[in-house]
Design a protein around this motif. Structure first.
Motif, short mmCIF file in Angstrom:
data_model
loop_
_atom_site.label_atom_id
_atom_site.label_comp_id
_atom_site.label_asym_id
_atom_site.label_seq_id
_atom_site.Cartn_x
_atom_site.Cartn_y
_atom_site.Cartn_z
N ALA A 71 65.56 -24.65 -52.05
CA ALA A 71 66.65 -23.78 -51.42
C ALA A 71 67.56 -23.06 -52.20
CB ALA A 71 67.28 -24.74 -50.59
N LEU A 72 67.63 -23.62 -53.61
CA LEU A 72 68.68 -23.01 -54.57
C LEU A 72 68.15 -21.77 -55.11
CD1 LEU A 72 71.34 -23.32 -55.83
CD2 LEU A 72 69.97 -24.82 -57.86
N ARG A 83 68.59 -24.95 -63.24
CA ARG A 83 68.32 -26.29 -62.99
C ARG A 83 66.87 -26.40 -62.72
NH1 ARG A 83 72.77 -27.97 -64.35
NH2 ARG A 83 74.66 -27.44 -62.94
N LYS A 84 65.85 -25.52 -62.76
CA LYS A 84 64.66 -25.70 -62.69
C LYS A 84 63.96 -26.13 -64.31
CE LYS A 84 60.19 -24.65 -61.10
NZ LYS A 84 59.34 -26.13 -60.78
N ALA A 85 64.60 -25.29 -65.29
CA ALA A 85 64.34 -25.82 -66.36
C ALA A 85 64.61 -27.19 -66.62
CB ALA A 85 64.90 -24.88 -67.31
N ASN A 86 65.57 -27.59 -66.28
CA ASN A 86 66.05 -29.11 -66.72
C ASN A 86 65.31 -29.95 -65.61
OD1 ASN A 86 68.35 -28.09 -67.98
ND2 ASN A 86 69.75 -28.42 -66.26
N PHE A 87 64.82 -29.64 -64.36
CA PHE A 87 64.14 -30.58 -63.74
C PHE A 87 62.69 -30.57 -64.21
CE2 PHE A 87 61.33 -31.36 -60.01
CZ PHE A 87 61.89 -32.33 -59.30
N ASP A 88 62.09 -29.64 -64.60
CA ASP A 88 60.87 -29.58 -65.28
C ASP A 88 60.76 -30.53 -66.63
OD1 ASP A 88 59.69 -28.06 -63.32
OD2 ASP A 88 59.86 -26.15 -64.58
N CYS A 124 69.76 -34.30 -59.80
CA CYS A 124 69.66 -34.37 -58.34
C CYS A 124 71.16 -34.00 -57.60
CB CYS A 124 68.85 -35.31 -57.68
SG CYS A 124 67.09 -35.30 -57.99
N ALA A 125 71.93 -34.52 -58.32
CA ALA A 125 73.39 -34.55 -57.76
C ALA A 125 73.75 -33.13 -57.95
CB ALA A 125 74.44 -35.67 -58.25
N GLN A 126 73.59 -32.64 -59.37
CA GLN A 126 74.04 -31.43 -59.72
C GLN A 126 73.41 -30.16 -59.05
OE1 GLN A 126 72.87 -31.49 -63.91
NE2 GLN A 126 74.96 -32.20 -64.58
N ILE A 127 72.02 -30.46 -58.63
CA ILE A 127 71.33 -29.56 -57.82
C ILE A 127 71.88 -29.39 -56.53
CG2 ILE A 127 69.13 -28.94 -56.75
CD1 ILE A 127 67.81 -30.11 -59.21
N GLY A 128 72.21 -30.49 -55.94
CA GLY A 128 72.65 -30.72 -54.59
C GLY A 128 74.21 -30.04 -54.47
N ASP A 130 75.38 -27.52 -56.74
CA ASP A 130 75.05 -26.29 -56.96
C ASP A 130 74.55 -25.63 -55.69
OD1 ASP A 130 75.81 -26.39 -59.52
OD2 ASP A 130 73.57 -26.44 -60.23
N LEU A 131 73.61 -26.01 -54.84
CA LEU A 131 73.30 -25.84 -53.55
C LEU A 131 74.23 -25.50 -52.46
CD1 LEU A 131 70.71 -24.76 -51.62
CD2 LEU A 131 70.78 -26.99 -50.89
N LEU A 132 75.15 -26.51 -52.27
CA LEU A 132 76.33 -26.58 -51.52
C LEU A 132 77.38 -25.68 -51.79
CD1 LEU A 132 77.95 -27.85 -49.13
CD2 LEU A 132 78.84 -29.35 -51.03
N ASN A 133 77.68 -25.36 -53.10
CA ASN A 133 78.63 -24.27 -53.64
C ASN A 133 78.09 -22.89 -53.24
OD1 ASN A 133 80.55 -26.06 -54.58
ND2 ASN A 133 79.75 -26.08 -56.50
N GLY A 134 76.66 -22.62 -53.52
CA GLY A 134 76.04 -21.43 -53.47
C GLY A 134 76.34 -21.14 -51.71
#
Length: 143
Positions: A71-72, A83-88, A124-128, A130-134
């Motif tokens: 979603a982000l 975030r995708k690079a961090n996740f991978d 995952c908290a950072q991604i969540g 970021d999604l909320l802020n966006g």
């Protein structure tokens, strides 16, 4: 007297006929063998069991994280790339660790399992967030 005898002559057979028919009627009510009914007794009603499908399994933290990451990508493509690079990288390191996990002692396993769980929850908290802020930024831009 002949009249009386004539009347009495009819009464006796009539009375005898009534007694015999009454006895026959009473005999019909009493049975020597048990009476079997043609109607079977109603069986207990079978309870209706409505099977509900089991609830879908709860998504794992990693699958929720992947959903938020997807979603982000739509909400904030620039933040998504970081975030995708961090996740991978996290998944790559976890894959490496799972290859050697069976060869390490219990203390090391416990430490690295806890570290992986911490890092996963943190990312995952950072991604969540970021999604909320966006999403908030997108909604606030609507006039």
């Amino acid at each position: 007297m002949k009249q009386l005898q004539k009347t009495r002559g009819y009464r006796q057979p009539l009375l005898a006929c009534l007694i015999i028919s009454n006895a026959l009627l009473m005999a019909g009510c009493v049975s020597e063998s048990p009476v079997t009914s043609l109607v079977t007794p109603a069986a207990e009603p079978t309870p209706v069991v409505v099977e509900t499908p089991p609830p879908p399994p709860e998504p794992t933290p990693i699958s929720r994280c992947q959903s938020d990451l997807a979603a982000l990508q739509t909400v904030s493509p620039r933040v998504y790339a970081v975030r995708k690079a961090n996740f991978d990288s996290l998944l790559g390191n976890a894959s490496f660790y799972s290859g050697v996990r069976g060869d390490v002692n219990a203390l090391t396993k416990n430490t690295l399992d806890a570290l992986y769980k911490y890092k996963t929850n943190q990312l995952c908290a950072q991604i969540g967030q970021d999604l909320l802020n966006g999403l908030i930024r997108k909604m606030e831009s609507v006039k």
